[in-house]
Scaffold this active site. Structure first.
Site, PDB file in Angstrom:
ATOM      1  N   GLU A 186       4.787 -22.933  21.612  1.00 15.82           N
ATOM      2  CA  GLU A 186       5.983 -21.858  21.457  1.00 15.82           C
ATOM      3  C   GLU A 186       5.933 -21.060  22.754  1.00 15.82           C
ATOM      4  OE1 GLU A 186       6.402 -19.306  17.710  1.00 15.82           O
ATOM      5  OE2 GLU A 186       6.352 -17.658  19.186  1.00 15.82           O
ATOM      6  N   ARG A 230       0.858  -1.280   0.065  1.00 10.81           N
ATOM      7  CA  ARG A 230       0.085   0.015   0.023  1.00 10.81           C
ATOM      8  C   ARG A 230       0.764   1.181   0.121  1.00 10.81           C
ATOM      9  NH1 ARG A 230      -4.977   0.203   0.767  1.00 10.81           N
ATOM     10  NH2 ARG A 230      -4.952  -1.707   1.518  1.00 10.81           N
ATOM     11  N   HIS A 255       0.526 -24.273  17.652  1.00 15.34           N
ATOM     12  CA  HIS A 255       2.079 -24.059  17.440  1.00 15.34           C
ATOM     13  C   HIS A 255       2.417 -22.927  18.351  1.00 15.34           C
ATOM     14  CE1 HIS A 255       5.491 -21.846  15.831  1.00 15.34           C
ATOM     15  NE2 HIS A 255       6.105 -23.128  15.494  1.00 15.34           N
ATOM     16  N   ASN A 256       1.905 -21.844  18.051  1.00 19.81           N
ATOM     17  CA  ASN A 256       2.237 -20.539  19.087  1.00 19.81           C
ATOM     18  C   ASN A 256       1.987 -20.902  20.482  1.00 19.81           C
ATOM     19  OD1 ASN A 256       2.798 -19.706  16.296  1.00 19.81           O
ATOM     20  ND2 ASN A 256       2.106 -17.630  17.038  1.00 19.81           N
ATOM     21  N   LYS A 286      -1.560 -23.645  13.515  1.00 16.20           N
ATOM     22  CA  LYS A 286      -0.388 -22.472  13.680  1.00 16.20           C
ATOM     23  C   LYS A 286      -0.545 -21.935  15.121  1.00 16.20           C
ATOM     24  CE  LYS A 286       2.958 -19.632  12.794  1.00 16.20           C
ATOM     25  NZ  LYS A 286       2.619 -18.459  13.874  1.00 16.20           N
ATOM     26  N   SER A 292       5.569 -20.362   9.909  1.00 12.25           N
ATOM     27  CA  SER A 292       6.338 -19.898  10.952  1.00 12.25           C
ATOM     28  C   SER A 292       7.787 -20.143  10.636  1.00 12.25           C
ATOM     29  CB  SER A 292       6.161 -21.392  11.996  1.00 12.25           C
ATOM     30  OG  SER A 292       7.001 -20.990  13.053  1.00 12.25           O
ATOM     31  N   ARG A 321       3.724 -14.164  31.224  1.00 14.11           N
ATOM     32  CA  ARG A 321       3.950 -13.049  30.381  1.00 14.11           C
ATOM     33  C   ARG A 321       2.895 -11.574  31.006  1.00 14.11           C
ATOM     34  NH1 ARG A 321       5.157 -13.965  24.074  1.00 14.11           N
ATOM     35  NH2 ARG A 321       6.082 -15.803  24.196  1.00 14.11           N
ATOM     36  N   HIS A 357     -27.207 -30.225  41.321  1.00 12.43           N
ATOM     37  CA  HIS A 357     -26.518 -30.474  39.945  1.00 12.43           C
ATOM     38  C   HIS A 357     -26.401 -32.193  39.561  1.00 12.43           C
ATOM     39  CE1 HIS A 357     -26.221 -26.393  39.037  1.00 12.43           C
ATOM     40  NE2 HIS A 357     -25.519 -26.271  40.050  1.00 12.43           N
TER      41      HIS A 357
HETATM   42  C1  6PG Z   1       6.390 -17.984  14.399  1.00 14.68           C
HETATM   43  C2  6PG Z   1       6.112 -17.085  15.390  1.00 14.68           C
HETATM   44  C3  6PG Z   1       5.360 -15.833  15.011  1.00 14.68           C
HETATM   45  C4  6PG Z   1       4.992 -14.916  16.184  1.00 14.68           C
HETATM   46  C5  6PG Z   1       6.088 -14.387  17.141  1.00 14.68           C
HETATM   47  C6  6PG Z   1       5.810 -13.359  18.238  1.00 14.68           C
HETATM   48  O1  6PG Z   1       5.827 -19.146  14.308  1.00 14.68           O
HETATM   49  O2  6PG Z   1       7.183 -17.652  13.538  1.00 14.68           O
HETATM   50  O3  6PG Z   1       5.155 -17.759  16.272  1.00 14.68           O
HETATM   51  O4  6PG Z   1       4.263 -16.268  14.118  1.00 14.68           O
HETATM   52  O5  6PG Z   1       4.184 -13.679  15.640  1.00 14.68           O
HETATM   53  O6  6PG Z   1       6.449 -15.323  17.724  1.00 14.68           O
HETATM   54  O7  6PG Z   1       4.616 -13.776  18.875  1.00 14.68           O
HETATM   55  P1  6PG Z   1       4.111 -12.912  20.270  1.00 14.68           P
HETATM   56  O8  6PG Z   1       4.404 -11.457  19.914  1.00 14.68           O
HETATM   57  O9  6PG Z   1       2.842 -13.199  20.677  1.00 14.68           O
HETATM   58  O10 6PG Z   1       5.298 -13.464  21.167  1.00 14.68           O
END
Ligand code: 6PG
Length: 478
Positions: A190, A34, A186-187, A183, A129, A287, A451
């Site tokens: 992570e 953009r 996955h996160n 995904k 990812s 966090r 219940h």
């Molecule tokens: C990936 C990561 C990515 C994610 C960052 C930040 O698989 O490459 O998961 O997608 O955006 O890790 O995530 P946070 O800001 O929530 O820590």
């Protein structure tokens, strides 16, 4: 004349890296952004000397695409995706394929897939990812959406994805929002891995009193064994970095962790589906607690730790932390896969859980040696109730359990917060017990709210009620 194989819209770091990756693999790429100055800067900079063609208007980009057209959107998740879809779809024809490569919520992807299918456009939500480096040299890609899109994008996606033992870290996940769901999980995993590593770091620094250099050596060593993974590797790298004054840079990074939302989405999903995935929740909450930095500073001046205990030789302590990290990681992945199993049942997806482990072996943030063990476990027992019951992990847990327990007990004694290590152990102890104390909760519910409850000495499904205050029992209410 239409000659581009794919259009990439959005030239932030992920869009740029993917465009360059596709170009490297022989695909002809057209790009648009953009803010058009970004297109020019990209062509003059990172894309100089490539075959990538830039455009200053969406219709121009669309006009150069070979049919059926394929467009990859790499824009911020949320309303920006809907806005872009609204701009692009009038330019497309039935049979074209539109892909969202951002971290969109899977329910948005479900909705968009349905809406575009009604117009004959094949929509894909692809989790990608691996960050900038992964996108540039081989990410893990988790595509889902309209299955008719897969034959149109398969060669391209599998071509640019990471490969492990020749197998691309990309395969079709399933319909609707399945790709973005996987995904998201996955996160969530992570988040769990990062929290566990941070807790191990805390124990080594604040518990054992090791220097940054000493902890760096521990992580570098751990990366050679069962914990070998991208996140352990980058942890060792981070700890080796010095600031200008020669001091470890990590000590100058404010301990306040941000989050963009995918971790909490995973925890919310687990809550909604009733799947016990507490470690992911703990990682998200940790966090949030870290973000209360100013309040924590004030609290640190007035809240006591109470009596603390300490007494252990360093080497045994390090071995204990290692095993605790490994065992908790096994539980964390077991929780993530429980969530995927339940999501498959709930949303009607045919998720190949072993295949997903394969896709995560390379390219992505949670890539690790450990995922080979998960894949092997699914090959051996295609539908285990849980990874925890699978023989390999059962044995690994039996081996590491004594040190895991001691680590958690030590951390409690030292007053060091290790919520993920602790929660994983509580999950494990809950999961491995045939009897818990939920009978008391069920009786309380029946006491104050009628219940009802089931009885251990009667078939499942029969409902009983007792007038607990008066000590009188009712019959089967089913
Ligand atoms: C990936 C990561 C990515 C994610 C960052 C930040 O698989 O490459 O998961 O997608 O955006 O890790 O995530 P946070 O800001 O929530 O820590």
């Amino acid at each position: 004349m239409p000659d581009a194989d794919i259009g990439v819209v959005g030239l932030a770091v992920m869009g740029q890296s993917l465009a360059l990756n596709m170009n490297d693999h022989g695909f002809r790429v057209a790009v648009f952004n953009r803010t058009t100055a970004k297109v020019d800067a990209f062509l003059a900079g990172p894309a100089a000397g490539t075959r990538i063609v830039g455009h200053h208007a969406l219709p121009h980009l669309v006009a150069t695409l070979a049919r059926p057209r394929r467009i990859l959107m790499m824009v911020r998740a949320g309303s920006a995706v809907d806005d872009l879809i609204g701009e692009i779809t009038p330019l497309l024809d039935a049979g074209d394929c539109l892909i969202d490569g951002g971290n969109s919520h899977f329910r948005d992807t479900e909705r968009r897939t349905r809406a575009l299918a009604a117009r004959g456009i094949h929509y894909v939500g692809a989790g990608i990812s691996g960050g900038e480096d992964g996108a540039r040299h081989g990410p893990s890609i988790m595509p889902g959406g309209d299955p008719l899109a897969w034959p149109l994008i398969r060669e391209l996606f599998q071509g640019i994805a990471a490969r492990v033992d020749g197998v691309p870290c990309c395969d079709w996940i399933g319909e609707g929002g399945a790709g973005h769901y996987v995904k998201m999980v996955h996160n969530g995993i992570e988040y769990g891995d990062m929290q566990l590593i941070a807790e191990a770091y805390l124990l080594l620094r604040a518990g054992l009193g090791l220097t940054v250099d000493e902890v760096q050596a521990v992580f570098a060593d751990w990366d050679k064994g069962v914990l070998s993974s991208y996140l352990i590797e980058i942890t060792a790298q981070i700890l080796a970095v010095r600031d200008d004054d020669g001091a470890p840079l990590i000590d100058k990074v404010l301990d306040r962790a941000d989050q963009k939302g995918t971790g909490s989405w995973t925890a919310i999903e687990a809550l909604e589906l009733g799947v016990p995935a507490p470690l992911i929740g703990e990682a998200v909450f940790a966090r949030s607690l870290s973000a209360m930095k100013d309040e924590r500073i004030r609290a640190s001046t007035c809240l006591p730790a109470g009596p603390l205990t300490f007494g252990i030789e360093p080497q045994r302590f390090i071995e204990r932390i290692h095993d605790a990290l490994y065992a908790a990681k096994i539980c964390s992945y077991a929780q993530g896969f429980l969530l995927l199993r339940e999501a498959a049942n709930n949303y009607g997806w045919q998720l190949d859980l072993g295949g997903i482990a394969l896709m995560w072996r390379g390219g992505c943030i949670i890539r690790s040696r450990f995922l080979d063990d998960i894949k092997a476990a699914y090959d051996e027992t295609p539908e285990p109730e849980s990874l925890l019951q699978q023989e390999f992990f059962r044995d690994e847990l039996a081996r590491t359990l004594p040190r895991w327990r001691k680590t958690v007990a030590m951390a409690v004694g030292l007053g060091l917060p290790v919520p993920a290590l602790t929660s994983a152990l509580a999950f494990y102890d809950g999961y491995r017990r045939a009897d818990l104390s939920a009978n008391l909760i069920q009786a309380q519910r029946d006491h104050f709210g009628a219940h009802t409850y089931e009885r251990t000495d009667r078939p499942r499904g029969e409902a009983f009620h007792t007038d607990w205050g008066r000590g009188r029992q009712g019959g089967d209410l089913g």
